[in-house]
Design an enzyme around this catalytic site. Sequence first.
Site, PDB file in Angstrom:
ATOM      1  N   ASP A  85      40.016  -8.586  22.128  1.00 52.73           N
ATOM      2  CA  ASP A  85      38.516  -9.921  22.167  1.00 52.73           C
ATOM      3  C   ASP A  85      38.317  -8.890  21.020  1.00 52.73           C
ATOM      4  O   ASP A  85      37.047  -8.815  20.401  1.00 52.73           O
ATOM      5  CB  ASP A  85      37.681 -10.443  22.995  1.00 52.73           C
ATOM      6  N   GLU A 109      34.969  -6.237  25.804  1.00 52.06           N
ATOM      7  CA  GLU A 109      35.192  -6.862  24.689  1.00 52.06           C
ATOM      8  C   GLU A 109      34.622  -6.824  24.242  1.00 52.06           C
ATOM      9  O   GLU A 109      34.731  -7.718  22.842  1.00 52.06           O
ATOM     10  CB  GLU A 109      36.025  -8.042  25.257  1.00 52.06           C
TER      11      GLU A 109
END
Length: 573
Positions: A457, A433
């Site tokens: 994210d 992420e």
Amino acid sequence: MEYTGISAASGYALGPAFLLQDRQIQVSKSEVTKENLDSEILRFEEALRKAAQDLEEIKERTCQMIGPEEAEIFTAHILVLQDPEYSGAIKDLIRSEGRNAEWAVQVVTDQFLELFASMDNDYIRERAADLRDVSSRLLRDLLGISTQSLSEITEKVILVAYDLTPSDTAQLDREKVVGIVTNIGGRTSHSAIMARSMEIPAVVGVQDIMEKIKSGDFVIVDGSEGKIIVNPAEDLIQLYKEKQLSYEAQREELKKLVHLPSMTPDGIQVELIANIGNPKDGLVAVTNGAEGIGLYRTEFLYMGREALPSEEEQFEAYKSVTEMFGREHPVVIRSLDIGGDKELPYLDMPKEMNPFLGYRAIRLCLDRTDIFRTQLRAILRASAYGNIKLMYPMIATLEELRKANKVLETVKQELLAEAIPFNKGMEVGIMVEIPAVAVMADRFAREVDFFSIGTNDLIQYTMAADRMNETVSYLYQPFNLAVLRLIRGVIESAHKEGKRVAMCGEMAGDLTALPILLGLGLDEFSMSASSVLPARALVRQLTMKKARSIAEAVLEMDNPLEIESFVKQEMQC
């Protein structure tokens, strides 16, 4: 009146609005005459009595709806109310200072909390959390501030709030809250993710909606188009009732796919698994035909409570989900991912300018190894009952991965010494992420068993656009070529090392993104349970040849809207 926001969870809901007001407690100091001191003491005692009665009712309701273990927290709160040292000190202060009960409650509570803070004792820290909750209840009663609890809603309503914290959303009763509207938030905010998981139609980011709706107003939530209609005409109500029936009929039709394989017409098996936050979500995933769990968000075990969950409580939660899916289906458990928009008040975490870039997830766990080790023990113990895999969130460097594995190895040695069974070959992976990890995926692939791409994210960090901020939502672009290239690179790097790649971000459940991701070679798609059957229907009509052709074509484009439009057009051919 009609208002527009961001579609967070599909479907349609109609009903009266319930406004969740966030009313702050402000205590002032006032003088009480000698003649009125006895009356002030009686006012305090009445507040004590009412608080205890309310807590008994909540305890009973919690016991019936959730379970006796969860209800025990309210026994602790009642004991605080009955503690003569606490109530006696408040009465003494009212008399000695000749001041109002609210002020005395605040002063004595602060004195007790200061005392508790100086003691290095887990039990005392839990007692402090109980005291905060109880004093808040007392003050609200003395000040005449109504206490709103989402778990206490008694009729079917459209919940309207400025925002919902993840713990707020975790309290929702799906039978009572039939729709959600919030003032702020985006499609990947945690309240939106939980709404999708619970299959509650939701629209978020509707600016100033708290000022535009009154409690009791009749509201239509169009979660599919991202629209809110307040006090509509009768013909519009009828139209949306028909849409609601049609939507439910489509969902019923999809249920025919529950036990069918997620296989393309040219024979490629695709793994469609679910994201969950608790064991109840696990049952929903089973009902929706999920072939395992790709993301168990364990932070919800830690939220909406006054102290850390015990090892035993965590073990039972992980074990119960594992047993739902048997040994043939994976259950990927993510270690504690607290921080960002998810807070634990009892941890007293520092306030940060940029919490999404701060002290969170694996960073917190490597600092608070006491919390981390307890969770790892519970996960390892549960691994003896099925195909559990462990996943670390927010990894940024190889050093963090190695440190986490070192803690894991220490815990394994402890369990071996105690002769406690666990799966010694349990797979360990990481969430991709942070762009730094995506760029270094070839190196990480040598040291992990699998990757799971957290696009929520990854996209916000790649685009430098806060996914919770509706003002910059135009920059949250899953189809941006930079994002797609990072995803392609992660998949290629993992496959060179013979490792599988999953995706557990919301992009995995996006039907427009699915052909691209399949064509790029993604092995597993982990999504909200409600997205599994629509995704299966698409997979069963999409050949791998077609998916690869789509993926190759979009990688030559550079406009996200063009890419999205192209895929939709290709899927209609």
